[in-house]
Write an enzyme that holds these catalytic residues in place. Sequence first.
Site, PDB file in Angstrom:
ATOM      1  N   PRO A  81       0.823  -1.212   0.000  1.00 49.17           N
ATOM      2  CA  PRO A  81       0.000   0.000   0.000  1.00 49.17           C
ATOM      3  C   PRO A  81       0.858   1.264   0.000  1.00 49.17           C
ATOM      4  CG  PRO A  81      -0.807  -1.585   1.605  1.00 49.17           C
ATOM      5  CD  PRO A  81       0.511  -2.099   1.122  1.00 49.17           C
ATOM      6  N   GLU A  82       0.407   2.261  -0.740  1.00 46.48           N
ATOM      7  CA  GLU A  82       1.135   3.526  -0.776  1.00 46.48           C
ATOM      8  C   GLU A  82       0.582   4.460   0.302  1.00 46.48           C
ATOM      9  OE1 GLU A  82       2.434   4.959  -4.470  1.00 46.48           O
ATOM     10  OE2 GLU A  82       2.213   3.034  -5.481  1.00 46.48           O
ATOM     11  N   LYS A 140       4.227   5.321   4.959  1.00 47.07           N
ATOM     12  CA  LYS A 140       3.550   4.026   4.979  1.00 47.07           C
ATOM     13  C   LYS A 140       3.428   3.453   6.391  1.00 47.07           C
ATOM     14  CE  LYS A 140       5.249   3.097   0.311  1.00 47.07           C
ATOM     15  NZ  LYS A 140       5.917   2.134  -0.583  1.00 47.07           N
ATOM     16  N   ARG A 198      13.680   8.746  10.744  1.00 49.50           N
ATOM     17  CA  ARG A 198      14.301   8.118   9.581  1.00 49.50           C
ATOM     18  C   ARG A 198      13.453   8.239   8.315  1.00 49.50           C
ATOM     19  NH1 ARG A 198      12.980   2.841  12.290  1.00 49.50           N
ATOM     20  NH2 ARG A 198      11.376   1.798  11.018  1.00 49.50           N
ATOM     21  N   ASN A 222       5.374   2.517  -5.895  1.00 51.67           N
ATOM     22  CA  ASN A 222       5.671   2.209  -7.284  1.00 51.67           C
ATOM     23  C   ASN A 222       4.711   2.865  -8.273  1.00 51.67           C
ATOM     24  OD1 ASN A 222       7.472   0.933  -8.979  1.00 51.67           O
ATOM     25  ND2 ASN A 222       6.267  -0.933  -9.133  1.00 51.67           N
ATOM     26  N   ARG A 275      11.918  -2.586  -7.779  1.00 53.24           N
ATOM     27  CA  ARG A 275      10.524  -2.668  -8.225  1.00 53.24           C
ATOM     28  C   ARG A 275      10.459  -2.423  -9.721  1.00 53.24           C
ATOM     29  NH1 ARG A 275       6.903  -1.717  -4.114  1.00 53.24           N
ATOM     30  NH2 ARG A 275       5.384  -2.573  -5.581  1.00 53.24           N
TER      31      ARG A 275
END
Length: 270
Positions: free
Chosen positions: A2-3, A51, A121, A162, A258
């Site tokens: 999932p984005e 995410k 991060r 992606n 990807r």
Amino acid sequence: MPEGHTLHRLALDLTGTFGDKVVRSGSPQGRFEAAARLDGRTLLEATAHGKHLFVAFSDLEEQVHVHLGLYGAFTFVEDPEPPVVGQVRWRLSSGRATADLRGPTACELLVPDEIEAIHARLGADPLDPAADVERAAAVVAASRAPIATLLMDQRVIAGVGNVYRAEVLFRHRIDPRVAGRDLRPGTFLTLWADLVDLMGEGVRTGRIDTVRPEHEPEAMGREPRVDDHGGEVYVYRRAGQPCLVCGTRVRTEVVAGRNLFWCPRCQRRR
């Protein structure tokens, strides 16, 4: 995977369903033992950064951190105690609804320092109005890495996956192999502004649509796209098919682990 828009939408759904309510919390699967500590507490708010999902509860410094990974998903039902189906890592329920989490990469109760370390991060999130876009732009401008790699680097931009990287690069006719430092001045900020709009729309609709009105199926007299991943796109998962703009066959190759999709004519290096 999932984005970022999916996590922000999920945060809104969790807050809207359980916010300010006393919840029942458990782990039918048994792999989230800390769920018992949350039972009987009030869910205050769910938030997202890229995410990653964070859920805060009353009278508790710790927060639940969830990363869905490739297979994780929450399902919501309007039933306070439906039968458990499958491997439910975490179940939240109130008097009217239940949310079940299955298959996440991470579901853990973290102390504030651990939560801050995750935020530290991660890069700027296009869905965060307070995101430090200038810092992200500076990192890109100094990098020799391809822009297609930088867009997927969660340390630079948090939440872009992606689909969005392929589509935003196509929308702005950018060769995905161009180094960040070789982009024209202001190009990254243009990409960022488009991501803010596209991902914001994704939160609203729950799907990814990136084609402009003139390239919609009705406008072009073509059949709508049928794909489990969502709506109308220019190049994502369209390898070998004609570009919607110029007719050239869409190409693909692996970039940053990807499959990247692009049009070699619309996105040729200038």
